[in-house]
Enzyme design. Structure first.
Site, mmCIF file in Angstrom:
data_model
loop_
_atom_site.group_PDB
_atom_site.id
_atom_site.type_symbol
_atom_site.label_atom_id
_atom_site.label_comp_id
_atom_site.label_asym_id
_atom_site.label_seq_id
_atom_site.Cartn_x
_atom_site.Cartn_y
_atom_site.Cartn_z
ATOM 1 N N LYS A 272 -18.910 -10.097 -18.520
ATOM 2 C CA LYS A 272 -17.467 -10.532 -18.158
ATOM 3 C C LYS A 272 -16.789 -11.170 -19.247
ATOM 4 C CE LYS A 272 -18.237 -10.560 -13.221
ATOM 5 N NZ LYS A 272 -18.082 -11.098 -11.915
ATOM 6 N N LYS B 119 -23.048 -0.228 -13.905
ATOM 7 C CA LYS B 119 -22.940 -0.590 -12.299
ATOM 8 C C LYS B 119 -21.770 -0.454 -11.947
ATOM 9 C CE LYS B 119 -22.259 -5.316 -11.055
ATOM 10 N NZ LYS B 119 -22.499 -6.350 -10.472
ATOM 11 N N LYS C 6 -16.763 -3.854 -8.110
ATOM 12 C CA LYS C 6 -15.505 -3.939 -7.468
ATOM 13 C C LYS C 6 -14.365 -4.277 -8.342
ATOM 14 C CE LYS C 6 -17.047 -7.877 -4.995
ATOM 15 N NZ LYS C 6 -17.242 -8.741 -5.912
HETATM 16 N N1 AQP Z 1 -23.552 -1.528 -8.172
HETATM 17 C C1 AQP Z 1 -24.122 -2.552 -7.142
HETATM 18 N N2 AQP Z 1 -25.368 -1.875 -6.815
HETATM 19 C C2 AQP Z 1 -25.996 -2.636 -5.897
HETATM 20 N N3 AQP Z 1 -25.756 -4.000 -5.368
HETATM 21 C C3 AQP Z 1 -24.692 -4.601 -6.073
HETATM 22 N N4 AQP Z 1 -23.935 -5.911 -5.822
HETATM 23 C C4 AQP Z 1 -22.805 -5.843 -6.615
HETATM 24 N N5 AQP Z 1 -22.449 -4.740 -7.145
HETATM 25 C C5 AQP Z 1 -23.481 -3.939 -7.023
HETATM 26 C C6 AQP Z 1 -24.372 -6.856 -4.972
HETATM 27 O O1 AQP Z 1 -23.223 -7.267 -4.164
HETATM 28 C C7 AQP Z 1 -23.539 -8.791 -4.157
HETATM 29 C C8 AQP Z 1 -22.363 -9.129 -4.273
HETATM 30 O O2 AQP Z 1 -22.049 -9.257 -5.492
HETATM 31 P P1 AQP Z 1 -20.804 -10.332 -6.178
HETATM 32 O O3 AQP Z 1 -19.661 -9.987 -5.407
HETATM 33 O O4 AQP Z 1 -21.315 -11.806 -5.829
HETATM 34 O O5 AQP Z 1 -20.671 -10.114 -7.550
HETATM 35 P P2 AQP Z 1 -20.960 -9.104 -8.542
HETATM 36 O O6 AQP Z 1 -22.587 -8.835 -8.551
HETATM 37 O O7 AQP Z 1 -20.489 -9.459 -9.768
HETATM 38 O O8 AQP Z 1 -20.249 -7.657 -7.805
HETATM 39 P P3 AQP Z 1 -19.217 -6.698 -8.456
HETATM 40 O O9 AQP Z 1 -18.863 -5.826 -7.460
HETATM 41 O O10 AQP Z 1 -19.622 -6.428 -9.813
HETATM 42 O O11 AQP Z 1 -17.935 -7.864 -8.792
HETATM 43 P P4 AQP Z 1 -16.958 -8.175 -9.602
HETATM 44 O O12 AQP Z 1 -16.436 -7.050 -10.189
HETATM 45 O O13 AQP Z 1 -15.908 -8.976 -8.954
HETATM 46 O O14 AQP Z 1 -18.074 -9.037 -10.900
HETATM 47 C C9 AQP Z 1 -24.664 -9.226 -4.963
HETATM 48 O O15 AQP Z 1 -26.038 -9.264 -4.201
HETATM 49 C C10 AQP Z 1 -24.754 -8.141 -6.001
HETATM 50 O O16 AQP Z 1 -26.340 -8.228 -6.539
#
Ligand code: AQP
Length: 336
Positions: free
Chosen positions: A115, A198, A201
């Site tokens: 990040k 991965k 969002k």
């Molecule tokens: N690609 C993924 N595959 C499986 N699980 C995923 N999670 C996120 N991406 C994947 C799971 O979703 C939950 C919530 O995630 P989060 O919103 O707390 O943060 P994150 O893991 O940082 O998700 P993002 O989508 O990548 O968000 P941004 O882009 O804002 O950083 C968690 O349980 C995570 O494991």
């Protein structure tokens, strides 16, 4: 423990439109624990501001994430559904745990490295101490199990280390939590544009992500455009990360194993396969989308759920907070 039930806690950041990674890796699995455990499912808006957010969008997405929780089957009568910033114990314990988390530990977190590379103009202290706040979220409720996608494993390990360190210094205070990462390949859904990364969002490339709320035609189009690998066989293997990722997604939505999918598409090409994945995904998400649409239109109801959840979570968090305050040597809270 709450009335002899073990505790489950998890959260999702309202930092963007949720993807099928968030759905398959996390939210879809949450409702399985509602009967057996005391479940807290939180919209973690305090985590979201570690990356600059448009305030109006953040507010709207907080309501939407709560509505999505319910649309994905979480019953507010059986789960504590709430917003992180409505319960002051999260930030309060987060600060205390900052003082029990080492600089070196935080420096090793891969999410911080990723990040800060993505947000080079805003590498703020919150982005760095994010895992201590996440430890606070979990430890505040004496959580036993944390259902998350596999990308959160490292943060969970840190939460365990912090809990153990605090317990060693001050005597038994926190339950040491265990991650619950589903053993199938949907624990980590990869980007459709770069299948070695991965799905996230906040990815700026719209073709990389499929959103839970994307319309059917958009879902199908995104899968049609998904990057595949050389060759034409539908087979899961390390040298075929694109196809393997699509097979994981197909399996998660249809219940089919890799072997079954390989048999189903024997002799067929990528085009047929990608269309089938898109249709399976759109079919599975249609009821979630319909329920979301109904719920999100009723802001008053969502606010009632927020209030109910905040009340219960704040109440339940007090026990841990008063224990922690005493252990670290804070004086008794004056009664106003
Ligand atoms: N690609 C993924 N595959 C499986 N699980 C995923 N999670 C996120 N991406 C994947 C799971 O979703 C939950 C919530 O995630 P989060 O919103 O707390 O943060 P994150 O893991 O940082 O998700 P993002 O989508 O990548 O968000 P941004 O882009 O804002 O950083 C968690 O349980 C995570 O494991």
């Amino acid at each position: 423990m709450y009335k002899d039930k073990k505790v489950v806690f998890s959260g999702v950041q309202p930092s963007g439109q949720l993807t099928i990674g968030n759905y398959l890796g996390a939210i879809k699995n949450f409702s399985a624990y509602s009967e057996e455990y005391r479940c807290y499912y939180c919209v973690v808006d305090e985590h979201a501001i570690t990356v600059r957010q448009n305030p109006a969008d953040l507010r709207r997405r907080t309501y939407e994430t709560l509505a999505l929780y319910m649309a994905c089957g979480l019953d507010p009568e059986k789960n504590v559904l709430f917003v992180q910033s409505h319960v002051s114990g999260h930030a309060e314990l987060g600060w205390i745990l900052d003082c029990y988390t080492m600089f070196g530990e935080l420096s090793r977190m891969t999410q911080f490295k990723d990040k800060s590379a993505k947000n080079a103009d805003n590498i703020n202290a919150g982005l760095f101490t994010y895992p201590a706040l996440m430890a606070a979220d979990i430890l505040l409720y004496q959580t036993e199990f944390v259902p998350v996608g596999s990308d959160q494993k490292q943060h969970l390990e840190l939460a365990r280390d912090v809990a153990e360190r605090f317990n060693r210094i001050h005597g038994d205070t926190f339950v040491v939590p265990e991650p619950l990462i589903n053993s199938t390949s949907s624990a980590r859904i990869m980007s459709l544009a770069e299948p070695t990364k991965k799905m996230s969002k906040s990815d700026e490339n719209e073709n990389a992500t499929v959103r839970i709320l994307d319309p059917r035609d958009v879902i199908i189009k995104k899968f049609k455009r998904a990057v595949t690998d050389s060759g034409s066989e539908i087979r899961a293997s390390e040298d075929k990360p694109g196809v393997t990722n699509l097979m994981s997604i197909y399996g998660a939505f249809t219940g089919k194993s890799f072997e079954e999918t390989e048999r189903e598409f024997e002799g067929k090409g990528y085009g047929d396969f990608k269309l089938a994945v898109g249709e399976a995904c759109a079919d599975a998400l249609a009821p979630v989308q319909a329920e979301f649409k109904r719920l999100v239109a009723d802001k008053k109801y969502l606010e009632e759920i927020m209030l109910k959840g905040a009340r219960e979570a704040a109440h339940d968090s007090l026990r841990t907070m008063s224990k922690v305050r005493r252990k670290v040597g804070f004086t008794e809270m004056p009664r106003f």
